[in-house]
Write a protein that holds these residues in place. Structure first.
Motif, PDB file in Angstrom:
ATOM      1  N   ASN A   6     -32.301  71.948 -77.378  1.00 41.39           N
ATOM      2  CA  ASN A   6     -31.406  70.989 -76.734  1.00 41.39           C
ATOM      3  C   ASN A   6     -31.077  69.942 -77.782  1.00 41.39           C
ATOM      4  O   ASN A   6     -31.971  69.424 -78.447  1.00 41.39           O
ATOM      5  CB  ASN A   6     -32.074  70.299 -75.545  1.00 41.39           C
ATOM      6  N   ARG A  20     -21.984  64.477 -76.774  1.00 42.32           N
ATOM      7  CA  ARG A  20     -21.743  65.914 -76.582  1.00 42.32           C
ATOM      8  C   ARG A  20     -23.116  66.575 -76.549  1.00 42.32           C
ATOM      9  O   ARG A  20     -24.017  66.193 -77.313  1.00 42.32           O
ATOM     10  CB  ARG A  20     -20.913  66.489 -77.730  1.00 42.32           C
ATOM     11  N   TYR A  22     -25.543  70.212 -76.319  1.00 44.00           N
ATOM     12  CA  TYR A  22     -25.763  71.656 -76.458  1.00 44.00           C
ATOM     13  C   TYR A  22     -27.132  71.939 -75.853  1.00 44.00           C
ATOM     14  O   TYR A  22     -28.117  71.283 -76.206  1.00 44.00           O
ATOM     15  CB  TYR A  22     -25.739  72.055 -77.939  1.00 44.00           C
ATOM     16  N   GLU A  27     -27.232  78.127 -74.157  1.00 44.65           N
ATOM     17  CA  GLU A  27     -26.876  78.493 -75.535  1.00 44.65           C
ATOM     18  C   GLU A  27     -25.416  78.191 -75.827  1.00 44.65           C
ATOM     19  O   GLU A  27     -24.713  78.948 -76.464  1.00 44.65           O
ATOM     20  CB  GLU A  27     -27.214  79.963 -75.844  1.00 44.65           C
ATOM     21  N   ASP A  28     -24.994  77.012 -75.323  1.00 43.83           N
ATOM     22  CA  ASP A  28     -23.619  76.584 -75.531  1.00 43.83           C
ATOM     23  C   ASP A  28     -23.529  75.104 -75.186  1.00 43.83           C
ATOM     24  O   ASP A  28     -24.482  74.513 -74.675  1.00 43.83           O
ATOM     25  CB  ASP A  28     -22.674  77.387 -74.632  1.00 43.83           C
ATOM     26  N   GLU A  29     -22.382  74.531 -75.440  1.00 42.22           N
ATOM     27  CA  GLU A  29     -22.149  73.142 -75.062  1.00 42.22           C
ATOM     28  C   GLU A  29     -22.012  73.062 -73.544  1.00 42.22           C
ATOM     29  O   GLU A  29     -21.404  73.925 -72.910  1.00 42.22           O
ATOM     30  CB  GLU A  29     -20.885  72.623 -75.742  1.00 42.22           C
ATOM     31  N   THR A  30     -22.600  72.015 -72.957  1.00 43.47           N
ATOM     32  CA  THR A  30     -22.490  71.789 -71.519  1.00 43.47           C
ATOM     33  C   THR A  30     -21.690  70.512 -71.270  1.00 43.47           C
ATOM     34  O   THR A  30     -21.448  69.731 -72.187  1.00 43.47           O
ATOM     35  CB  THR A  30     -23.880  71.679 -70.855  1.00 43.47           C
TER      36      THR A  30
END
Length: 97
Positions: A6, A20, A22, A27-30
């Motif tokens: 995180n 921003r 992650y 396993e990606d931007e939230t």
């Protein structure tokens, strides 16, 4: 990392904390992370970069973090912002025979 990570990327611009996020598992931007927003705001407060309430802009929208300084830390910490359902679904639980 094999187990993921995180991480939050932050910038203070014109008295607003921009963030921003992650997240592992995704396993990606939230769009946002309540824990991360709160931690980032408390960090900015403790370093004297911003004053309470801290405005935090995430991809999901604007949040506020209010906190009262208490000695070396904070108390009465509140994360304030909208809450909205982002998914609904149903599932059936079946017992094994």
């Amino acid at each position: 990392a094999p187990a993921g990570t995180n991480v939050n990327f932050l910038a203070v611009q014109e008295g607003v904390l921009h963030m921003r996020t992650y997240e592992r598992g995704v396993e990606d931007e939230t769009l946002s992370c309540g824990t991360g927003v709160t931690a980032a705001a408390l960090s900015a407060l403790s370093r004297g970069l911003l004053a309470s309430p801290v405005r935090v802009m995430t991809r999901g929208g604007e949040l506020l973090v209010e906190a009262e300084r208490h000695g070396e830390g904070f108390q009465e910490v509140q994360l304030i912002g909208p809450a909205a359902p982002v998914f609904t679904g149903t599932f059936t639980v079946r017992s094994n025979p």
